[in-house]
Scaffold this motif. Structure first.
Motif, PDB file in Angstrom:
ATOM      1  N   ASP A  76     -76.354  28.483  -0.559  1.00  0.00           N
ATOM      2  CA  ASP A  76     -75.164  27.642  -0.173  1.00  0.00           C
ATOM      3  C   ASP A  76     -75.771  26.858   1.013  1.00  0.00           C
ATOM      4  N   ALA A  78     -76.926  23.620   3.122  1.00  0.00           N
ATOM      5  CA  ALA A  78     -77.176  22.129   2.896  1.00  0.00           C
ATOM      6  C   ALA A  78     -78.391  21.657   3.577  1.00  0.00           C
ATOM      7  N   ARG A  79     -78.788  20.463   3.195  1.00  0.00           N
ATOM      8  CA  ARG A  79     -79.875  19.931   3.859  1.00  0.00           C
ATOM      9  C   ARG A  79     -79.458  18.974   5.060  1.00  0.00           C
ATOM     10  N   VAL A  80     -80.139  19.125   5.914  1.00  0.00           N
ATOM     11  CA  VAL A  80     -80.044  18.725   7.432  1.00  0.00           C
ATOM     12  C   VAL A  80     -80.837  17.779   7.878  1.00  0.00           C
ATOM     13  N   HIS A 106     -85.801  24.380   2.614  1.00  0.00           N
ATOM     14  CA  HIS A 106     -84.577  24.340   2.087  1.00  0.00           C
ATOM     15  C   HIS A 106     -83.614  23.442   2.832  1.00  0.00           C
ATOM     16  N   VAL A 107     -83.603  23.620   4.214  1.00  0.00           N
ATOM     17  CA  VAL A 107     -82.676  22.956   4.943  1.00  0.00           C
ATOM     18  C   VAL A 107     -83.305  21.650   5.492  1.00  0.00           C
ATOM     19  N   ILE A 145     -77.923  12.201   3.235  1.00  0.00           N
ATOM     20  CA  ILE A 145     -77.664  13.384   3.838  1.00  0.00           C
ATOM     21  C   ILE A 145     -76.419  13.355   4.760  1.00  0.00           C
ATOM     22  N   ARG A 146     -75.414  14.440   4.794  1.00  0.00           N
ATOM     23  CA  ARG A 146     -74.157  14.213   5.402  1.00  0.00           C
ATOM     24  C   ARG A 146     -74.021  15.562   6.361  1.00  0.00           C
ATOM     25  N   SER A 147     -75.155  16.198   6.435  1.00  0.00           N
ATOM     26  CA  SER A 147     -74.944  17.165   7.544  1.00  0.00           C
ATOM     27  C   SER A 147     -76.067  16.780   8.756  1.00  0.00           C
ATOM     28  N   ALA A 201     -76.350  23.179   8.366  1.00  0.00           N
ATOM     29  CA  ALA A 201     -76.666  23.446   7.276  1.00  0.00           C
ATOM     30  C   ALA A 201     -75.253  24.466   6.428  1.00  0.00           C
ATOM     31  N   THR A 203     -72.264  23.827   7.485  1.00  0.00           N
ATOM     32  CA  THR A 203     -70.643  23.134   7.475  1.00  0.00           C
ATOM     33  C   THR A 203     -69.983  23.071   6.172  1.00  0.00           C
ATOM     34  N   GLY A 204     -70.865  22.756   5.006  1.00  0.00           N
ATOM     35  CA  GLY A 204     -70.089  22.505   3.794  1.00  0.00           C
ATOM     36  C   GLY A 204     -69.665  23.787   3.349  1.00  0.00           C
TER      37      GLY A 204
END
Lengths: 536, 358
Positions: A76, A78-80, A106-107, A145-147, A201, A203-204
Motif C-alpha cells: 500500500d 504510493a510512488r513519491v 517501489h516508492v 504522481i500525487r505524493s 508514500a 498518505t494515501g
C-alpha cells in the motif's frame, strides 16, 4: 470527561472506556487484517455495557501500527516525487540514496534537486530557485504522481524554502498531498528527508484508513471526534494524522508507557512492557517516554524524528525455555501460546509455564507443570531476571535507583526486586495499559534548533516559546501546557556559544479547536515564521 | 605498484576509521555513501605505498574541516574535495602524483578516496595523525616543521579561499578556522602540498590499510559472533584497558571544542574499579581509580563490548557496555617535539607522558 482508547496491536485490539480518570471497562479482541472490523468489534463489545451506552463520549483515540507495518511489509505504498532544496550543497547524495533497492524501486517516482536552503546561522546558502520549482511543479503535474516530499537544508531552523515550494506546487498541482520535512523534525538532512519520503508514500493509505476509522466509529453509534496517537504519547486530530502517518509509527509501545504512568500515578520511572514475544523497556520523564536521539531504522530506511527511546529484547510470555544450557527466548510460540504451551495442553515449554510452575502466575492448568524439576524452574527464572535486569539498566539515564512499572500480558515475569530499581509496581489493568495510554493522550508541540550567543536559560526559553506556539496550533489549550522534555547540547566548532536545544511541551486539548486543514497541519507555525521575514 | 581498493575495503575502512577516530573526527557514514555511489557509477580508486613515491613527486593532503553536525545537513560532496585539490594544483603549478588524508580517524579517513575517484589519482597509504586530532598543528608534518602554507578552502557556492602565508601551524589553525566558520562551519580543504620525500620522512605510514584491516576484523567478528574487541586488539597491537559500563557523561563546549568527561564502572574482571576519560572532541586522558593509565598520543578507543564499533564523544551515554582499549601512538609523536604538539600538556593536563606500551 469520557474517552475511549483503542490500541490496535499485531495480535490484539484493546479498548477501554475512561471516565473522569477511571477505567470503567476494558475489552480485548483479535486484530483483523483490514484493521477496522476489529475496531468495530471492540466498540460493539464496549457498547454492550450499560456504563458505556449511558452519556456522550468526548473522544475516541486510536493507536495503530498499521502504517509502520505497511512499510515493513512493503504494501500500500504510493510512488513519491522527491524535491530536495539545497544545491549547490548536498549534490552527490540525492534523495533515496541509502534506501534498500527494492523499497526505493517501489516508492521512488521522480527526484528533483534545486538551489536553496539555509546555513546553521539562518543565512540562505543561495537564494531559493523559485523558477526551477515552478518547472518541477509542472513536471509533477504531468507525471501523475500525487505524493510529494520536500526537504530543504536546515529547514528545522528556517522552513521558508519548504513552505514556498509547497505554495508553488499548490498553484500547479492543487490535488497533490505534500509532506514538508520540517514537520517531522530533527537536524540530519538524509534522515529527515527519509522520514518525509516514507510519510509521503503512506498518505494515501493513511487517508483511507482514517476514513475507515471514522466510519467504524459512526457505525458503532458513537458521536465523537477521532484522534490518533503519535510516537511521543500525544494525539493528533484525525485530519492531521491522515497527513502525518509516520508520526504514529511507534505509538504502540508509547501508549503502553503513557498508560503505565497513568495507572501507577508515577511520572518519572522506568517502564517494562512484557508481551508474548518481545519486551520493550523505556523511561518515563515527566509522564512521557524519553525520546531517541539517534537514527532509527524503519524497514531498512534510516530516519530521525520523534520516536521513543526503546530497547526491545526477545523475551515474553511465549518465550521458549531450553534446559541445557539454560535459555529463555528469543524464540517464542507467539500467539500460539494458548495451543502450544504446556499449561494449555501443548508440549513446548514456555516462560509462562515456568511462571505457573513457580506459582507466580495462574494461567491454564497448573497441574501440567507440577512435575517440572525445581532447579529448572529456578534457573529459568534467574535467566529471566538477568535479562530484565541488564536491559532495564541499559535504559536508565543514570545510576540512581528508580521505580519500575511492569505492564503487558507477561508482566508477571518481572521479579519483585531488581538491582538498581527502588521498587517494582504491578498495576491494575496493566495488560491493557496501551489502550489506557491512548485514552489519556494529550496534545504536544516540539522544536529542535541551534541558538547563538544566548545564555542557556535564554535559549531554552526561546525554544519553549516556539514549542508552545506549535502545540497551540495543533489544538492544545495554552494554559494547560507544560514542558515535558528539554535537551541541550553544546556544539563543537561553531562560533560563539552555540547550543542546540530540543524542547517539547504538552497539554490538554483545547475546548474550541482551531481548524486544521489536512494539508497544513501547522498553519499557526507557518504564519509565525513568515512574520519575521515580511511577505513571502 | 598501486593496488585496487575494493568495495569491501571501503566498507571496512568506514568501520576502522571510526575506531581510529578515538571518539571524534565525525562519522564516516556520509563519505561511505559517496563512495558507494561513485563505485556504482564505475569509478575506482587504488592505494599506493608511500615508499613508492619519488622524492620530487607532489602529494595533495585533504580533509573536510568543520562541525560534524553541519555536515549532517550540508552532506559531504565528493566533488568539493576534488575541486580543492584542483585549486591547490593551480597554485602549485605542477601535477599531483597522489592524494593523501590529513587524518585517518573519522570521516576524513574517506575524504581522499572521494577526491581520488574524481581525479583519477591513487591514494597514498598514509596520513599525518594516525588517528583524529582537533587542530592543524597536531600533525606529524607540523612536528617536522614542514611548511604550513598554502591552504585552500572550497565551498560549493563557488567560494575559494587561500591562506597563502602564515608564520606557524598555530596561525594556520586560527586563520583557516575563521574562514571555515564564515563558509557555514564546513569547508573542503587541501592543505600545504607535500613532496614525496616529505611524505616518506614525516608521513605516518600504512594507516589506511591499518584502518581497513581493523574494520575487516570487526565485521568478520560480528558475522561469526566472535569477540570483535579481541580481534581489534590483535590487529592493532593494542591493549585492553577496561571493561565496564558508562555511569556518567558531562559535556560542555569551550573555545569551540566539545570538552568533558565520561565515567565507567567496571564489569567482569574490572568489577569494583572505575575509569574516567577526559575528552576534547577526542578521548585524551584516562584515569583508573584516580591514577592516569593512558593518554594522548596513545590512542584511547571506546568500543561497544558486543559490536566492537566505536562510540563517539558526542553520542556516548549512560548504560553503554564498553571496552576501552589503547592502540600504540605513531612514533613521531613520542619524541619531545612530538609530545609538545600532542602530549597531555598540549590539552592542558599537567602530566608527563607515559605510554601504555612501555
Amino acid at each position: 470527561m469520557r474517552r475511549i482508547g483503542i490500541d490496535v496491536g499485531g495480535t490484539n485490539t484493546d479498548a477501554v472506556l475512561l471516565e473522569d480518570g477511571r477505567v470503567v471497562h476494558a475489552v480485548k479482541t483479535p486484530t483483523t487484517p483490514e484493521v477496522t472490523s476489529g475496531i468495530v468489534t471492540a466498540l460493539a463489545e464496549l457498547g454492550r455495557r450499560r456504563e458505556v451506552a449511558r452519556g456522550a463520549i468526548d473522544g475516541v483515540v486510536i493507536g495503530t501500527t498499521h502504517f509502520v507495518n505497511a512499510v515493513v511489509e512493503r504494501r500500500d505504498l504510493a510512488r513519491v516525487a522527491a524535491v530536495r532544496i539545497g544545491l549547490p550543497a548536498s549534490a552527490s547524495l540525492p534523495p533515496f540514496c541509502d534506501w534498500p533497492a527494492e523499497l526505493a524501486e517501489h516508492v521512488c517516482g521522480e527526484t528533483f534537486m534545486l538551489e536553496g536552503g539555509h546555513d546553521y546561522d539562518g543565512r540562505p546558502i543561495v537564494p531559493f530557485d523559485e523558477r526551477g520549482m515552478l518547472r518541477v511543479a509542472r513536471r509533477i503535474r504531468a507525471s501523475g504522481i500525487r505524493s510529494v516530499a520536500i526537504a530543504a537544508i536546515f529547514s528545522p531552523l528556517d522552513p521558508g524554502c519548504e513552505e514556498r515550494a509547497r505554495a508553488i506546487l499548490a498553484g500547479e498541482c492543487p490535488d497533490a498531498s505534500v509532506t514538508l520535512s520540517h514537520y517531522l523534525g530533527r537536524i540530519g538532512l538524509l534522515e529527515r528527508e527519509n522520514a518525509a519520503l516514507l510519510n509521503a508514500a503512506l498518505t494515501g493509505l493513511a487517508r483511507r484508513t482514517v476514513a475507515g476509522f471514522i466510519a467504524a466509529i459512526a457505525a458503532s453509534g458513537i458521536e465523537a471526534p477521532l484522534y490518533l496517537t503519535q510516537n511521543d504519547g500525544t494525539v493528533m486530530q484525525a485530519e492531521t494524522a491522515a497527513a502525518l502517518p509516520v508520526m504514529s509509527f511507534a505509538s504502540g509501545p508509547t501508549n503502553s508507557m503513557r498508560g503505565a504512568a497513568f495507572l501507577s500515578g508515577l511520572t518519572d520511572a522506568m517502564v517494562i512492557d512484557v508481551g508474548g514475544t518481545t519486551t520493550d523497556i523505556g523511561q518515563l520523564r515527566r509522564g512521557f517516554p524519553r525520546e531517541a536521539n539517534a537514527a532509527v531504522e524503519i524497514g531498512g530506511v534510516r530516519t530521525l524524528f520523534r520516536m521513543p527511546d526503546l530497547l526491545s529484547i526477545g523475551l515474553g510470555g511465549g518465550s521458549l525455555v531450553t534446559a541445557d544450557p539454560i535459555g529463555v527466548g528469543p524464540a517464542s510460540v507467539g500467539y500460539r501460546l494458548a495451543d502450544e504451551s504446556v499449561v494449555f495442553g501443548g508440549n513446548r515449554l514456555t516462560a509462562t509455564d515456568i511462571a505457573v510452575g513457580a506459582g507466580i502466575a495462574r494461567i491454564g492448568d497448573s497441574r501440567a507443570v507440577a512435575a517440572l524439576p525445581r532447579d529448572l524452574v529456578h534457573a529459568a527464572l534467574e535467566e529471566v531476571r538477568a535479562k530484565i535486569e541488564d536491559a532495564v539498566d541499559r535504559m536508565k539515564p543514570d545510576a540512581r535507583e528508580q521505580p519500575l512499572i511492569a505492564v503487558g500480558g507477561g508482566a508477571f515475569l518481572v521479579p519483585d526486586r531488581l538491582a538498581g530499581i527502588s521498587r517494582v509496581l504491578q498495576v491494575p489493568h496493566g495488560s491493557c495499559a496501551n489502550a489506557v495510554g491512548a485514552a489519556i493522550a494529550q496534545i504536544s508541540g516540539e522544536t529542535d534548533r541551534i541558538y547563538h550567543d544566548l545564555s542557556r536559560e535564554e535559549a531554552i526559553a526561546a525554544a519553549e516559546a516556539q514549542a508552545t506556539e506549535r502545540a497551540v496550533a495543533a489544538g492544545a489549550d495554552r494554559s494547560s501546557l507544560q514542558t515535558v522534555d528539554i535537551e541541550d547540547m553544546p556544539l563543537a566548532y561553531l562560533p560563539g556559544s552555540a547550543l542546540r536545544v530540543r524542547v517539547r511541551v504538552a497539554g490538554e486539548m483545547a475546548k474550541s479547536r482551531p481548524p486544521a486543514p489536512a494539508r497544513a497541519p501547522r498553519p499557526g507555525f507557518a504564519a509565525a515564521c513568515r512574520e519575521g521575514e515580511g511577505a513571502v | 605498484m598501486p593496488r585496487p581498493i575494493t568495495p569491501d575495503d571501503i566498507e571496512a575502512l568506514a568501520v576502522g576509521a571510526w575506531i581510529l577516530g578515538t571518539g571524534g573526527g565525525g562519522s564516516p557514514y556520509l563519505g561511505l555513501l559517496n563512495m558507494r555511489r561513485l563505485y556504482a557509477g564505475g569509478h575506482r580508486v587504488s592505494l599506493m605505498s608511500p615508499l613508492d613515491l619519488a622524492d620530487e613527486d607532489w602529494v595533495a593532503v585533504v580533509s573536510n574541516m568543520g562541525a560534524p553536525l553541519i555536515g549532517q545537513e550540508r552532506l559531504a560532496d565528493s566533488r568539493g574535495i576534488a575541486r580543492a585539490v584542483e585549486i591547490q594544483e593551480g597554485l602549485l603549478g605542477a601535477r599531483f602524483r597522489a592524494v593523501m588524508s590529513l587524518e585517518i580517524g573519522g570521516g576524513n579517513g574517506i575524504q581522499p578516496l572521494m577526491a581520488a575517484a574524481h581525479l583519477g589519482l591513487p591514494v597514498v597509504d598514509a596520513d599525518t595523525m594516525g588517528r583524529a586530532y582537533p587542530e592543524a598543528q597536531m600533525t606529524s608534518v607540523a612536528v617536522g616543521d614542514l611548511c604550513p602554507y598554502p591552504c585552500v578552502l572550497h565551498d560549493p557556492r563557488g567560494i575559494e579561499a587561500v591562506v597563502s602565508r602564515v608564520p606557524s601551524w598555530k596561525w594556520m589553525e586560527r586563520v583557516s578556522r575563521k574562514i571555515c566558520v564564515e563558509l557555514g562551519s564546513i569547508a573542503s580543504t587541501c592543505k600545504a602540498p607535500r613532496t614525496g620525500r616529505e611524505v616518506k620522512d614525516w608521513g605516518i605510514h600504512f594507516t589506511l590499510s591499518k584502518a581497513i584491516a581493523i574494520g575487516r576484523r570487526v565485521r568478520e567478528g560480528q558475522r561469526r559472533h566472535e569477540d570483535p574487541v579481541a580481534a581489534i586488539l590483535d590487529e592493532g597491537g593494542g591493549k585492553l584497558l577496561f571493561r565496564g559500563k558508562v555511569v556518567d557523561v558531562a559535556r560542555r563546549t569551550s573555545e569551540g571544542y566539545l570538552r568533558g568527561r565520561a565515567v565507567m564502572d567496571g564489569l567482569d574482571e574490572d568489577r569494583g574499579a572505575r575509569l574516567e576519560i577526559a575528552f576534547q572532541n577526542e578521548w585524551v586522558v584516562a584515569w583508573r581509580d584516580g591514577a592516569p593509565v593512558a593518554m594522548s598520543p596513545d590512542l584511547i578507543c571506546v568500543l561497544g563490548t558486543q559490536s566492537g564499533e566505536a562510540f563517539g564523544t558526542e553520542t556516548i551515554g549512560y548504560g553503554r557496555r564498553v571496552s576501552v582499549i589503547a592502540l600504540p601512538a605513531p612514533p613521531v609523536f613520542l619524541t619531545p617535539k612530538g609530545l609538545e604538539h600532542v602530549g597531555p600538556r598540549a590539552f592542558g593536563y599537567d602530566l608527563d607522558f607515559r605510554s601504555v606500551f612501555d
